[in-house]
Write a protein that holds these residues in place. Structure first.
Motif, PDB file in Angstrom:
ATOM      1  N   ALA A   1     106.906  48.528   2.297  1.00 26.92           N
ATOM      2  CA  ALA A   1     107.498  48.988   3.815  1.00 26.92           C
ATOM      3  C   ALA A   1     108.325  47.673   3.564  1.00 26.92           C
ATOM      4  N   ILE A   2     107.773  46.788   3.697  1.00 28.26           N
ATOM      5  CA  ILE A   2     108.280  44.995   3.955  1.00 28.26           C
ATOM      6  C   ILE A   2     109.102  44.827   2.831  1.00 28.26           C
TER       7      ILE A   2
ATOM      8  N   THR B   1      98.948  50.690   9.409  1.00 23.76           N
ATOM      9  CA  THR B   1     100.353  51.717   7.746  1.00 23.76           C
ATOM     10  C   THR B   1     100.802  50.396   6.528  1.00 23.76           C
ATOM     11  N   GLU B   2     100.886  49.448   7.948  1.00 22.42           N
ATOM     12  CA  GLU B   2     102.139  48.066   6.805  1.00 22.42           C
ATOM     13  C   GLU B   2     101.344  48.485   5.161  1.00 22.42           C
ATOM     14  N   SER B   3     102.407  47.506   4.572  1.00 22.09           N
ATOM     15  CA  SER B   3     102.079  48.583   2.943  1.00 22.09           C
ATOM     16  C   SER B   3     103.464  47.322   2.292  1.00 22.09           C
TER      17      SER B   3
ATOM     18  N   LEU C   1      99.986  40.263   5.117  1.00 23.56           N
ATOM     19  CA  LEU C   1      99.650  41.513   3.631  1.00 23.56           C
ATOM     20  C   LEU C   1      98.649  40.997   2.495  1.00 23.56           C
TER      21      LEU C   1
ATOM     22  N   ARG D   1      92.074  43.924   6.840  1.00 22.68           N
ATOM     23  CA  ARG D   1      93.580  43.441   7.747  1.00 22.68           C
ATOM     24  C   ARG D   1      93.697  43.361   9.614  1.00 22.68           C
TER      25      ARG D   1
ATOM     26  N   VAL E   1      97.355  43.115  10.320  1.00 18.39           N
ATOM     27  CA  VAL E   1      97.986  43.750   9.513  1.00 18.39           C
ATOM     28  C   VAL E   1      97.614  44.924  10.049  1.00 18.39           C
TER      29      VAL E   1
ATOM     30  N   ASP F   1     112.152  46.562   3.956  1.00 15.91           N
ATOM     31  CA  ASP F   1     113.363  46.907   4.584  1.00 15.91           C
ATOM     32  C   ASP F   1     114.259  45.218   4.076  1.00 15.91           C
TER      33      ASP F   1
ATOM     34  N   ARG G   1     105.057  38.906   7.381  1.00  8.96           N
ATOM     35  CA  ARG G   1     104.816  40.277   7.193  1.00  8.96           C
ATOM     36  C   ARG G   1     103.752  40.443   5.967  1.00  8.96           C
ATOM     37  N   ARG G   2     105.039  39.597   4.797  1.00  9.73           N
ATOM     38  CA  ARG G   2     104.528  40.058   3.305  1.00  9.73           C
ATOM     39  C   ARG G   2     103.167  38.423   2.996  1.00  9.73           C
TER      40      ARG G   2
END
Length: 431
Positions: free
Chosen positions: A221-222, A216-218, A327, A208, A213, A225, A323-324
């Protein structure tokens, strides 16, 4: 004898008194230049054993040796006129004294009679010869056997089966979920070939951090949003209008009509494909939302009531993509390192139990030997006594690790007692 511009360039490159790097297109005569250079080195009185030619394949080594022997054999049998012409074609100037002609005729026998023959070999066979000479210093079995590609493929396949069935099924399942290739055989070969990069396995936190990343990113969550609710109805309203539009609009409508709403991650990736600009020559334009540009002008008025929520969705898809991707790459990197952590030790263990070294082992062990502060200086000193000229063929196929081996050898040409008065050269050819 007058040489063409191309022949003059080849003759300059074949000059054995200077180090040279030659780059040229395939079929332009690079191998000829290399063999000409060896012939000129021999004619200049360099002992065959002091010349090292490194190639990428056994076929290339055989071809180079055959070419050289054909040249030297022709010199041995040629009459004076043909021999003078042959020497001139190499770029050798002057009247070709009787002594030079006599020396040229002797080179074939000299090359044949050299103990061990001319050193024209692959980088792997050369490394194997070094390791057999210094096995204890290199930390390899003195009686090791070289493992060819087929044997390595079979051994890796056996390990993959064992890992999947009983040794590490969870690790393999995670890799399978992340890997999009056809089978694991190619992946295992690549991991084996890049084992130094996996020397320190990366855990989730390290992966990460590598791609920025947050902890706390998951994925949830993405996706949350992007998909706020109501998107399925929005797309359902768009599809028939797009289908009646331009060719590009119809293609987009076809893609949107097949969204799998049971898999939010797949939906978001499909929306990226339709709503975001692909790679663009305009800086900063790649993977941006097609706001104001999608659908085409003729279709946009028909979507008037849906344009605002559609473009809001586009903006959310654009904002989430970075973000995707980060991750996804982080998770795939973690899965790959998890696989390498169980595969590479087992691969090494089974090779050691059989006294085998694969082609990558040959390069890695030789590089380690020639850069080990404890023994490198002594090993290079011993090797340095037998090499004055290094010639490397197919430079474009030579890996960074292989270059480190060559650089270690060539470095002695200018170091300490290695910097002898007589010329010592490095010659490289490649596409």
């Amino acid at each position: 004898m007058t040489l063409s511009d191309a022949s003059l360039a080849q003759a300059r490159a074949a000059d054995p008194e200077r180090s040279t790097w030659v780059t040229a297109n395939a079929g332009s005569g690079k191998t000829k230049v290399l063999t000409d250079r060896v012939a000129r080195l021999l004619l200049a009185g360099v002992a065959p054993a002091r010349i090292l030619c490194l190639t990428y394949t056994k076929a290339a080594a055989s071809e180079m040796q055959n070419r050289l022997f054909r040249t030297l054999g022709a010199w041995a049998m040629a009459d004076e006129t043909k021999l003078r012409a042959g020497l001139s074609a190499l770029g050798l100037e002057g009247g070709h004294s009787p002594q030079r002609l006599a020396d040229a005729r002797k080179l074939f026998a000299q090359a044949i009679e050299t103990p061990g023959g001319l050193r024209i070999q692959t980088i792997h066979s050369f490394c194997a010869s070094i390791l057999r000479r210094f096995p204890l210093e290199a930390g390899v079995s003195p009686g090791f056997a070289e493992m060819d590609d087929r044997a390595a493929l079979m051994l890796r396949a056996d390990i993959l089966d064992d890992l999947s069935e009983r040794m590490a099924p969870t690790v393999m399942a995670r890799l399978a979920a992340a890997y999009t290739g056809e089978d694991f055989a190619g992946l295992a070969a690549q991991v084996a070939g890049k084992r130094p990069e996996f020397a320190v396995p990366l855990d989730e936190a390290a992966c990460r951090a590598l791609f920025d990343v947050p902890a706390t990113e998951s994925a949830a969550a993405i996706l949350a949003d992007v998909l706020l609710g109501g998107e399925e109805g929005l797309i359902a309203g768009m599809v028939p209008i797009l289908a009646a539009g331009s060719t590009n609009d119809a293609k987009a409508g076809e893609k949107l009509s097949h969204l799998n709403w049971g898999s939010p991650r797949a939906v978001v990736q499909a929306l990226e494909d339709v709503f975001l600009t692909k790679t663009s020559k305009i800086e900063g334009k790649s993977f941006t939302a097609k706001i104001g540009e999608f659908p085409t002008k003729g279709t946009r008025p028909k979507l008037e009531a849906l344009l605002e929520p559609m473009e809001a969705l586009m903006a959310r898809v654009e904002a989430a993509r970075r973000r995707r991707v980060a991750l996804d790459v982080s998770e795939k990197t973690e899965a790959l390192h998890g696989f390498a952590a169980v595969f590479l030790p087992e691969y090494a263990r089974r090779k050691a139990a059989r006294g085998l070294l694969d082609f990558d082992d040959l390069i890695l062990s030789t590089r380690a030997l020639l850069t080990d502060p404890a023994v490198a200086e002594w090993v290079l000193y011993r090797l340095d006594g037998g090499i004055d000229h290094i010639l490397v063929d197919e430079a474009q196929d030579t890996s960074p690790l292989q270059w480190q081996v060559v650089e270690s050898l060539a470095g002695e040409f200018t170091a300490g007692e290695g910097a002898r008065a007589e010329g010592r050269t490095l010659f490289v050819v490649g596409d």
